[in-house]
Write an enzyme that holds these catalytic residues in place. Structure first.
Site, PDB file in Angstrom:
ATOM      1  N   ARG A 157      -7.730  -0.337   1.398  1.00 43.13           N
ATOM      2  CA  ARG A 157      -8.351  -1.706   0.736  1.00 43.13           C
ATOM      3  C   ARG A 157      -8.711  -1.198  -0.690  1.00 43.13           C
ATOM      4  O   ARG A 157      -8.934  -2.047  -1.608  1.00 43.13           O
ATOM      5  CB  ARG A 157      -9.468  -2.121   1.577  1.00 43.13           C
ATOM      6  CG  ARG A 157     -10.687  -1.167   1.683  1.00 43.13           C
ATOM      7  CD  ARG A 157     -11.354  -1.318   2.923  1.00 43.13           C
ATOM      8  NE  ARG A 157     -10.775  -1.097   4.198  1.00 43.13           N
ATOM      9  CZ  ARG A 157     -11.267  -1.112   5.467  1.00 43.13           C
ATOM     10  NH1 ARG A 157     -12.633  -1.713   5.570  1.00 43.13           N
ATOM     11  NH2 ARG A 157     -10.446  -0.673   6.263  1.00 43.13           N
ATOM     12  N   ASP A 168       1.433   6.334   5.721  1.00 45.51           N
ATOM     13  CA  ASP A 168       0.745   5.604   5.112  1.00 45.51           C
ATOM     14  C   ASP A 168       0.997   4.872   4.018  1.00 45.51           C
ATOM     15  O   ASP A 168       0.401   4.059   3.082  1.00 45.51           O
ATOM     16  CB  ASP A 168      -0.759   6.218   4.770  1.00 45.51           C
ATOM     17  CG  ASP A 168      -1.912   5.284   4.946  1.00 45.51           C
ATOM     18  OD1 ASP A 168      -1.822   4.297   5.745  1.00 45.51           O
ATOM     19  OD2 ASP A 168      -3.038   5.761   4.463  1.00 45.51           O
ATOM     20  N   LYS A 208       0.742  -1.244  -0.050  1.00 44.70           N
ATOM     21  CA  LYS A 208       0.050   0.082   0.028  1.00 44.70           C
ATOM     22  C   LYS A 208       0.959   0.946   0.186  1.00 44.70           C
ATOM     23  O   LYS A 208       1.818   1.449   0.958  1.00 44.70           O
ATOM     24  CB  LYS A 208      -0.864  -0.077   1.242  1.00 44.70           C
ATOM     25  CG  LYS A 208      -1.628   1.218   1.682  1.00 44.70           C
ATOM     26  CD  LYS A 208      -2.457   1.377   2.727  1.00 44.70           C
ATOM     27  CE  LYS A 208      -3.313   2.666   3.142  1.00 44.70           C
ATOM     28  NZ  LYS A 208      -3.831   2.641   4.280  1.00 44.70           N
ATOM     29  N   LYS A 268      -9.890  13.156   8.351  1.00 44.60           N
ATOM     30  CA  LYS A 268      -9.224  12.696   9.559  1.00 44.60           C
ATOM     31  C   LYS A 268      -9.104  14.073  10.491  1.00 44.60           C
ATOM     32  O   LYS A 268      -9.199  15.096  10.210  1.00 44.60           O
ATOM     33  CB  LYS A 268      -7.753  12.157   9.565  1.00 44.60           C
ATOM     34  CG  LYS A 268      -7.744  10.878   8.768  1.00 44.60           C
ATOM     35  CD  LYS A 268      -6.329  10.369   8.556  1.00 44.60           C
ATOM     36  CE  LYS A 268      -6.044   9.137   7.816  1.00 44.60           C
ATOM     37  NZ  LYS A 268      -6.666   7.910   8.744  1.00 44.60           N
TER      38      LYS A 268
END
Length: 498
Positions: free
Chosen positions: A356, A293, A270, A282
């Site tokens: 995802r 991330d 990812k 966020k």
């Protein structure tokens, strides 16, 4: 830093400092006894008087005045009681010694800890295994990231470390070399992850793959742009990038060290180079850490660097889904429905569950490589931190043998994972009234339901998912990337090398 391996007697090695183990008991390692005798029993005297701690990970810098001593100073590292000296204790002792060395006045250090008796499985406690982990930790602990400091710290005096072992034969050299390469791979991972997001965007990340390929002939690279991804139907991945001015990239790297007919092991990373959460924004506190991330992508890079340096006989393909998740007027909205590369329609209920979405298209794409196994790694859910804290990586998958191999690799390296269930009962939380699947479940079991989402795209091969949201970086005072799970991945892949 110059790291060397030596099997010469300590009496023949001169340096500015020597590092030895001090156990809580009378069974001293041979190297510690030799140093103690060479300096007139000073270490024994200090231990007996209570001035030298033996608690695991304690350190003391002992100036040596003895005439003719090979070392003007000794770093004594406590290693605890023999019966309680696990591999974790040994790793703690090595890390503590390395931390002591960082700012020492020594330019050349002799490191003599690998003859320390350690309890447990021979695969972890044999001297060559300890050589491997010692080399890795030394590389890892001496890491710094000061690229953006306007005033650079003074250069360290330390420039050479000689690690002592009972033998320097081919197996010992191979273990030492792999440990150093793994440490360098971890540090490469940390460099990429620590890079600020105004520099590290998907295009920049793709450029780093091309640089790696230019450095190592063993690595071949293919970069897919947004037009190519759109043609393939990677709409879930592209939906994440829709709100950013930074275009997405799919980065494919191949290492072919095995036979041409050998199926490759595939790693999928990812690569969200910054995650605002998109429209599902966020909270501001701690959002700066969302540059991490792309920790899964960074670890894929680090692992590929280790493979290129050590050249094992196996085939590995890596795929990185790189995008930036931003909330502008063209961003994906909660309630939007997109069609994945696999043809499944996905209702996006939360744009902050974007990992995802990029991974499912990448996991569909890798089928073309006819993989032996597929492992994806992603800073996917905050829920895994609630479940496991910052010590263990979350592990889920559709193949027990693969999962067990990864758990064993984590135990051997200290880069541990813990398996969570992936039962069919959890799948119903992803049912959508309007599409084939929705991208979030309820509040409960968030790590598991995220893996359930991914599992719908991995039915045609053996697959494991590593949720590294709790282990890819440190927060607070010691903020910075950790380099995990490079040791776990390297160990797993090397166990499959011919």
């Amino acid at each position: 830093m110059n790291f060397t391996l030596s099997s010469k007697p300590l009496s023949g090695l001169k340096a500015d400092c020597v590092v030895v183990a001090i156990p809580d008991g009378d069974q001293w390692p041979a190297s510690s006894r030799q140093v103690d005798e060479a300096i007139g029993g000073l270490l024994s005297q200090l231990k007996e008087s209570g001035d030298l701690a033996t608690k695991a990970g304690s350190t003391a810098l002992v100036p040596v005045q003895a005439n003719g001593a090979n070392w003007p100073r000794v770093i004594a590292v406590g290693t605890g009681k023999d019966a309680e000296r696990t591999p974790a204790v040994y790793r703690k002792a090595v890390a503590a010694a390395a931390a002591q060395l960082k700012d020492s006045a020594a330019a050349h250090v002799v490191f003599a800890l690998t003859d320390t008796p350690v309890t447990g499985d021979d695969a972890i406690t044999a001297e060559n295994a300890l050589l491997n982990v010692t080399a890795r930790i030394l590389e890892e602990q001496l890491y710094t990231f000061t690229d953006f400091k306007s005033e650079q710290p003074p250069a360290r005096k330390l420039n050479k470390v000689t690690v002592v072992a009972s033998a320097s034969d081919a197996p010992a050299k191979a273990a030492f070399k792999l440990g150093l390469a793994t440490g360098r791979g971890m540090n490469f991972t940390r460099d990429l992850a620590n890079m600020p997001p105004n520099i590290c965007n998907p295009v920049w990340l793709a450029e780093q793959a091309q640089k790696l390929a230019s450095e190592f002939d063993e690595i071949k690279v293919d970069i897919l742009d947004e037009d190519q991804m759109k043609e393939l139907g990677m709409n879930t991945l592209l939906s994440v990038a829709a709100g950013s001015t930074q275009p997405a990239r799919l980065i494919v790297m191949e290492y072919r060290g095995g036979d041409a007919n050998d199926k490759p092991h595939v790693l999928v990373g990812k690569g969200i180079t910054f995650d605002t959460g998109g429209i599902s924004l966020k909270p501001g506190q701690g959002m700066d850490e969302m540059k991490y991330d792309m920790g899964g992508a960074a670890a894929v890079f680090g692992t590929m660097k280790v493979l290129a340096e050590t050249k094992p006989k196996l085939n590995v393909v890596t795929v990185i889904a790189a995008a930036e998740n931003m909330p502008d007027g063209s961003a994906t909205r909660p309630g939007d429905i997109v069609t994945s590369m696999a043809g499944h329609t996905v209702e996006i209920l939360n744009t902050d569950a974007e990992g995802r979405l990029v991974l499912c298209d990448a996991l569909t794409y890798v089928k073309r490589f006819d993989p032996e196994t597929v492992i994806d790694l992603a800073t996917l859910t905050g829920a895994v931190i609630v479940a496991l804290g910052h010590h263990a990586t979350g592990l889920l998958g559709n193949d027990d043998a693969l999962a067990n191999e990864l758990l064993a690799a984590g135990e051997r390296t200290g880069d541990r994972a813990w398996r969570l269930p992936l039962w069919d009962e959890y799948q119903s939380s992803l049912d959508s009234n309007f599409a084939d699947i929705q991208n979030i479940g309820g509040r409960d079991a968030g790590t598991i339901t995220a893996a359930c989402f991914l599992s719908r795209f991995t039915k045609e091969y053996r697959w494991a998912h590593l949720d590294i949201a709790g282990t890819a970086w440190h927060t607070g005072k010691n903020k910075g990337a950790s380099g995990r799970p490079v040791p776990l991945l390297v160990d797993y892949l090397m166990s499959h090398a011919q």
